[in-house]
Design an enzyme around this catalytic site. Structure first.
Site, PDB file in Angstrom:
ATOM      1  N   LEU A 148       0.855  -1.175   0.000  1.00 39.57           N
ATOM      2  CA  LEU A 148       0.000   0.000   0.000  1.00 39.57           C
ATOM      3  C   LEU A 148       0.897   1.233   0.000  1.00 39.57           C
ATOM      4  CD1 LEU A 148      -2.565  -1.136   2.722  1.00 39.57           C
ATOM      5  CD2 LEU A 148      -2.928  -1.107   0.243  1.00 39.57           C
ATOM      6  N   SER A 149       0.326   2.393  -0.301  1.00 41.77           N
ATOM      7  CA  SER A 149       1.168   3.582  -0.345  1.00 41.77           C
ATOM      8  C   SER A 149       1.820   3.858   1.005  1.00 41.77           C
ATOM      9  CB  SER A 149       0.363   4.800  -0.810  1.00 41.77           C
ATOM     10  OG  SER A 149      -0.716   5.062   0.056  1.00 41.77           O
ATOM     11  N   GLU A 150       1.132   3.519   2.107  1.00 40.43           N
ATOM     12  CA  GLU A 150       1.730   3.701   3.430  1.00 40.43           C
ATOM     13  C   GLU A 150       1.286   2.600   4.390  1.00 40.43           C
ATOM     14  OE1 GLU A 150       3.847   6.092   4.097  1.00 40.43           O
ATOM     15  OE2 GLU A 150       3.475   7.531   2.479  1.00 40.43           O
ATOM     16  N   THR A 151       2.220   2.194   5.225  1.00 43.48           N
ATOM     17  CA  THR A 151       1.919   1.395   6.412  1.00 43.48           C
ATOM     18  C   THR A 151       2.382   2.202   7.623  1.00 43.48           C
ATOM     19  OG1 THR A 151       2.155  -0.730   5.278  1.00 43.48           O
ATOM     20  CG2 THR A 151       2.375  -0.736   7.669  1.00 43.48           C
TER      21      THR A 151
END
Length: 267
Positions: A44-47
């Site tokens: 995902l774009s961020e964790t």
């Protein structure tokens, strides 16, 4: 050992909208290479990773954010998602959450309608000549751009919402620029301003909704439009809605969140 993990769509009131973020509360920090590997696996774009701080500390949680390729200094949508998890899954009873982060103290407040408001820094930016690689990546852009030293983003102001929606930058050239990413923005047709964000330098071709860039967008458009409260849309394919307010050295960025799933990671 199993670790809980949640996925929440941020800056939207429906699943499959906004920007999905993974959230992993931890008892203690895992090695950085493990955090990066987890973010890469999530894809995902961020964790966001959270560690609860002692009761006497000035913050409630330490938060860190990883893209599939790098750790970043600030992330809005994964902070919003983290706050949703803390309020709704971790039994938090207060109305405000205080985070310690690489960008200093951050806060999130929840209102009765379910909106979450981020208390973020007002990020400085400086006018520069548009880099040649940006001109080559997106022909026809203005000769002047804005550079954000905090996260190395460039921001380009286009002449219409339609131009932002139809922008198709050459991502290979943007990646060769060697910075985090490129913000494109314009006045909105039905809101104060719109934006999109391309970050191939951080392993993200296009981020669906990016709270942190509004720490730059809100101050810029507040000055241009002569108002401190602004309605914003990020006009990616998934799309997102944000309410921003300039508050001196801070920026309030509000959005909703939709819960998608939870599970366990076995390490």
């Amino acid at each position: 050992m199993p670790h809980s993990i949640y996925q929440v769509d941020a800056f939207t009131d429906r699943v499959f909208g906004g920007n999905p973020a993974a959230v992993m509360p931890l008892e203690q920090w895992l090695p950085d290479e493990t955090l990066l590997a987890l973010a890469n696996e999530n894809n995902l774009s961020e964790t966001a990773f959270l560690v609860r701080l002692p009761a006497h500390d000035e913050a409630d949680f330490h938060i860190r954010w990883f893209t599939p390729g790098v750790e970043v200094p600030l992330c809005g949508h994964a902070t919003l998602a983290s706050a949703w998890v803390i309020f709704n899954k971790l039994g938090w009873t207060g109305g405000t959450i205080r985070f310690h982060s690489k960008s200093g103290p951050l806060g999130v407040q929840q209102d009765a309608g379910g909106w979450l408001t981020l208390d973020f820094p007002n990020l400085a930016f400086e006018e520069r000549e548009t880099p040649m690689l940006v001109r080559e990546a997106l022909p026809g852009v203005p000769e002047t751009a804005f550079f954000v030293p905090n996260d190395t983003n460039y921001m380009i102001v286009l002449d219409s919402e339609a131009a932002v929606r139809t922008a198709r930058p050459d991502l290979r050239k943007l990646k060769a620029l060697g910075n985090q990413g490129l913000i494109v923005t314009a006045r909105g047709d039905e809101c104060d301003f719109v934006s999109r964000y391309f970050a191939p330098g951080a392993g993200i071709d296009e981020d669906p909704v990016t709270g942190s860039i509004h720490s730059v967008l809100a101050p810029y458009w507040a000055e241009v439009l002569g108002k401190s409260r602004l309605d914003a849309r990020q006009v990616s394919e998934r799309g997102g809605v944000l309410r921003c307010e300039l508050k001196g050295e801070r920026v309030a960025i509000a959005g909703q969140a939709a819960f998608f799933m939870e599970g366990w990671v076995q390490l």
